[in-house]
Design a protein around this motif. Structure first.
Motif, PDB file in Angstrom:
ATOM      1  N   GLY A 294       0.812  -1.211   0.000  1.00 52.99           N
ATOM      2  CA  GLY A 294       0.000   0.000   0.000  1.00 52.99           C
ATOM      3  C   GLY A 294       0.842   1.256   0.000  1.00 52.99           C
ATOM      4  O   GLY A 294       0.494   2.261  -0.637  1.00 52.99           O
ATOM      5  N   ILE A 295       1.964   1.213   0.726  1.00 57.02           N
ATOM      6  CA  ILE A 295       2.875   2.367   0.742  1.00 57.02           C
ATOM      7  C   ILE A 295       3.490   2.570  -0.632  1.00 57.02           C
ATOM      8  O   ILE A 295       3.601   3.710  -1.120  1.00 57.02           O
ATOM      9  N   ASP A 296       3.874   1.482  -1.291  1.00 55.99           N
ATOM     10  CA  ASP A 296       4.438   1.598  -2.638  1.00 55.99           C
ATOM     11  C   ASP A 296       3.445   2.256  -3.587  1.00 55.99           C
ATOM     12  O   ASP A 296       3.811   3.126  -4.387  1.00 55.99           O
ATOM     13  N   VAL A 297       2.180   1.851  -3.515  1.00 55.12           N
ATOM     14  CA  VAL A 297       1.154   2.443  -4.384  1.00 55.12           C
ATOM     15  C   VAL A 297       1.056   3.944  -4.128  1.00 55.12           C
ATOM     16  O   VAL A 297       1.007   4.753  -5.070  1.00 55.12           O
ATOM     17  N   ALA A 298       1.031   4.329  -2.861  1.00 54.61           N
ATOM     18  CA  ALA A 298       0.930   5.749  -2.523  1.00 54.61           C
ATOM     19  C   ALA A 298       2.136   6.529  -3.054  1.00 54.61           C
ATOM     20  O   ALA A 298       1.992   7.622  -3.627  1.00 54.61           O
ATOM     21  N   LEU A 299       3.319   5.963  -2.879  1.00 52.15           N
ATOM     22  CA  LEU A 299       4.527   6.640  -3.349  1.00 52.15           C
ATOM     23  C   LEU A 299       4.574   6.703  -4.871  1.00 52.15           C
ATOM     24  O   LEU A 299       5.013   7.714  -5.448  1.00 52.15           O
ATOM     25  N   ASP A 300       4.125   5.642  -5.522  1.00 47.84           N
ATOM     26  CA  ASP A 300       4.120   5.627  -6.989  1.00 47.84           C
ATOM     27  C   ASP A 300       3.306   6.776  -7.560  1.00 47.84           C
ATOM     28  O   ASP A 300       3.601   7.263  -8.660  1.00 47.84           O
ATOM     29  N   HIS A 301       2.303   7.218  -6.812  1.00 44.44           N
ATOM     30  CA  HIS A 301       1.385   8.235  -7.331  1.00 44.44           C
ATOM     31  C   HIS A 301       1.614   9.623  -6.731  1.00 44.44           C
ATOM     32  O   HIS A 301       0.826  10.541  -6.979  1.00 44.44           O
ATOM     33  N   GLY A 302       2.667   9.787  -5.952  1.00 44.66           N
ATOM     34  CA  GLY A 302       3.076  11.129  -5.537  1.00 44.66           C
ATOM     35  C   GLY A 302       2.262  11.754  -4.438  1.00 44.66           C
ATOM     36  O   GLY A 302       2.026  12.970  -4.452  1.00 44.66           O
ATOM     37  N   VAL A 303       1.830  10.946  -3.451  1.00 43.45           N
ATOM     38  CA  VAL A 303       1.102  11.531  -2.322  1.00 43.45           C
ATOM     39  C   VAL A 303       2.040  12.387  -1.482  1.00 43.45           C
ATOM     40  O   VAL A 303       3.263  12.359  -1.649  1.00 43.45           O
ATOM     41  N   ASP A 304       1.467  13.114  -0.538  1.00 42.15           N
ATOM     42  CA  ASP A 304       2.241  14.096   0.225  1.00 42.15           C
ATOM     43  C   ASP A 304       2.556  13.667   1.648  1.00 42.15           C
ATOM     44  O   ASP A 304       3.424  14.262   2.290  1.00 42.15           O
ATOM     45  N   SER A 305       1.860  12.670   2.176  1.00 40.02           N
ATOM     46  CA  SER A 305       2.192  12.109   3.492  1.00 40.02           C
ATOM     47  C   SER A 305       1.637  10.699   3.558  1.00 40.02           C
ATOM     48  O   SER A 305       0.695  10.351   2.841  1.00 40.02           O
ATOM     49  N   ILE A 306       2.257   9.894   4.431  1.00 35.04           N
ATOM     50  CA  ILE A 306       1.817   8.526   4.656  1.00 35.04           C
ATOM     51  C   ILE A 306       1.279   8.427   6.081  1.00 35.04           C
ATOM     52  O   ILE A 306       1.931   8.875   7.033  1.00 35.04           O
ATOM     53  N   GLU A 307       0.098   7.826   6.211  1.00 36.25           N
ATOM     54  CA  GLU A 307      -0.536   7.665   7.513  1.00 36.25           C
ATOM     55  C   GLU A 307      -0.464   6.188   7.929  1.00 36.25           C
ATOM     56  O   GLU A 307      -0.820   5.316   7.152  1.00 36.25           O
ATOM     57  N   HIS A 308       0.016   5.940   9.122  1.00 36.38           N
ATOM     58  CA  HIS A 308       0.168   4.623   9.744  1.00 36.38           C
ATOM     59  C   HIS A 308       1.485   3.963   9.332  1.00 36.38           C
ATOM     60  O   HIS A 308       2.374   3.788  10.155  1.00 36.38           O
TER      61      HIS A 308
END
Length: 404
Positions: A228-242
């Motif tokens: 899930g973190i990889d998916v978020a990073l792949d798409h350029g999110v601005d912060s990761i929660e949890h």
């Protein structure tokens, strides 16, 4: 400038360093209040009994929940409580956080209730912390949608397909959101959910992030798993929660991207222990926290910028327990007291794109705590009982400053 207050011979930790004994003047000027002057103490030989630190910033909360301690459960209460009442409960939670030293919160599942509350606070109609509010874009059957039982017809909005995702981002922007929340993994408290489940397709996530950024709104991504973190990073999110199962490859990507992570330790510990949770929720949380601490400690050693984010909802983590989370972060990550305090002040400010907050500087916003002790030297001193006064937007919002 009227209504100036001067704190004389107080020890100042400004969000990054110990400035020693100072005379600090602030005033409720404008929307933010202002720190008018910081000067070396006129009488530095006097004993500095009190210290001043920036107000804390909780980057991940959920304001709207039962603040009265009623009999309705965590998932049931929103279904049986009118929106007008929910605003008042949200205000009560916000004020409890403020009394415990939290001068800014970011609500990561907001709607018109939180947007209205934020506007009232900004206008000075009621007293409370600063509130930033992100609208959530969830899919049908996704983490956000699964907080509402299937038989309930009146549901929060969801979006399926890239066009619908863009439309919901625009809806939240028009309503007054400060940002957008997405889920790139399943969750713990959501009913029938699994942490490993995918949420949204890559095309949908790309549309959400692109539309949010086009409207100058940051995107916070709920993600428990490495995938899930990889998916978020792949798409350029601005912060990761949890980021509960954050592994080395993802940690290095987060460091390279310069993102912040809110680890939300206490809430998952409590759910895993069965506190306020059913058997399904406790089992899901226990599976996550079993590996969590070692993984997150390794990530911290690699330089991941962990910041204060409690996931406080008034039920599993109460508003006013933010300092407990900071001390838990210090223990888990092996941090110095100063690094832990930075996570709740200057570093947390970067996570919410308000670098002017979380610091005390001349000309900056006047959000500060007057405390007994030296919490940047001894993290055990960071407790609500040590607070003498909370100053928010240049006004004393809790406690008393006396004749200083």
């Amino acid at each position: 400038m009227s209504e100036q207050t001067t704190l004389r011979n107080v020890r100042l930790w400004d969000g990054t360093e110990d400035r020693g004994p100072v005379d600090l003047t602030f005033a409720p000027e404008g929307q933010d209040g202002v720190v008018v002057a910081i000067a070396p103490a006129a009488d530095p030989s006097a004993t500095e009994e009190l210290a001043v630190i920036p107000g804390l910033i909780d980057t991940h909360v959920h304001l709207v929940g039962d603040a009265a301690g009623g009999s309705a459960g965590f998932l049931t209460w929103p279904l049986v409580t009118r929106p007008e009442e929910r605003v008042l409960h949200g205000l009560a939670h916000a004020q409890r956080a403020l009394a415990a030293g939290v001068t800014t919160v970011r609500d990561l599942s907001a709607d018109d209730i939180q947007f209205s509350l934020r506007r009232g606070l900004d206008a000075g109609v009621v007293t409370g912390p600063r509130v930033l509010a992100h609208g959530m874009v969830s899919m049908t059957g996704g983490h956000g949608d699964l907080f509402t039982p299937a038989a309930v017809a009146a549901r929060p909005p969801v979006a399926d397909g890239p066009d619908a995702c863009r439309a919901l981002v625009r809806h939240w922007a028009r309503a007054g959101a400060d940002g957008i929340k997405i889920a790139t993994s399943g969750g713990v408290l959501s009913v029938g959910d699994k942490a490993a489940w995918r949420n949204h397709t890559p095309e949908e996530i790309a549309a959400i992030v692109d539309e949010a950024h086009a409207l100058a709104m940051p995107v916070a991504a709920h993600a428990h798993t490495a995938a899930g973190i990889d998916v978020a990073l792949d798409h350029g999110v601005d912060s990761i929660e949890h980021a509960t199962l954050l592994e080395e490859p993802q940690a290095r990507r987060i460091v390279d991207a310069g993102l912040t992570v809110a680890p939300t330790l206490l809430i998952n510990d409590r759910i895993a222990a069965g506190i306020g949770a059913n058997a399904e929720q406790a089992e899901k949380a226990a599976e996550l926290v079993e590996r969590r601490d070692a993984l997150l400690r390794a990530a911290a050693d690699l330089g991941v910028d962990f910041v204060l984010g409690t996931d406080a909802n008034g039920f599993h983590v109460r508003f006013g327990e933010q300092m407990d989370e900071v001390r838990a972060m210090a223990r888990t990550f092996g941090w110095s007291a100063q690094r832990a305090l930075e996570a709740a002040t200057s570093r947390a400010a970067r996570a919410i794109r308000r670098d002017d907050l979380g610091r005390i500087a001349e000309g900056g916003p006047a959000d500060l705590l007057v405390v007994r002790g030296r919490p940047w030297e001894r993290i055990e001193d960071l407790r609500p009982s040590a607070i003498v006064a909370v100053v928010a937007r240049g006004r004393t919002a809790h406690g008393a400053l006396g004749e200083r």
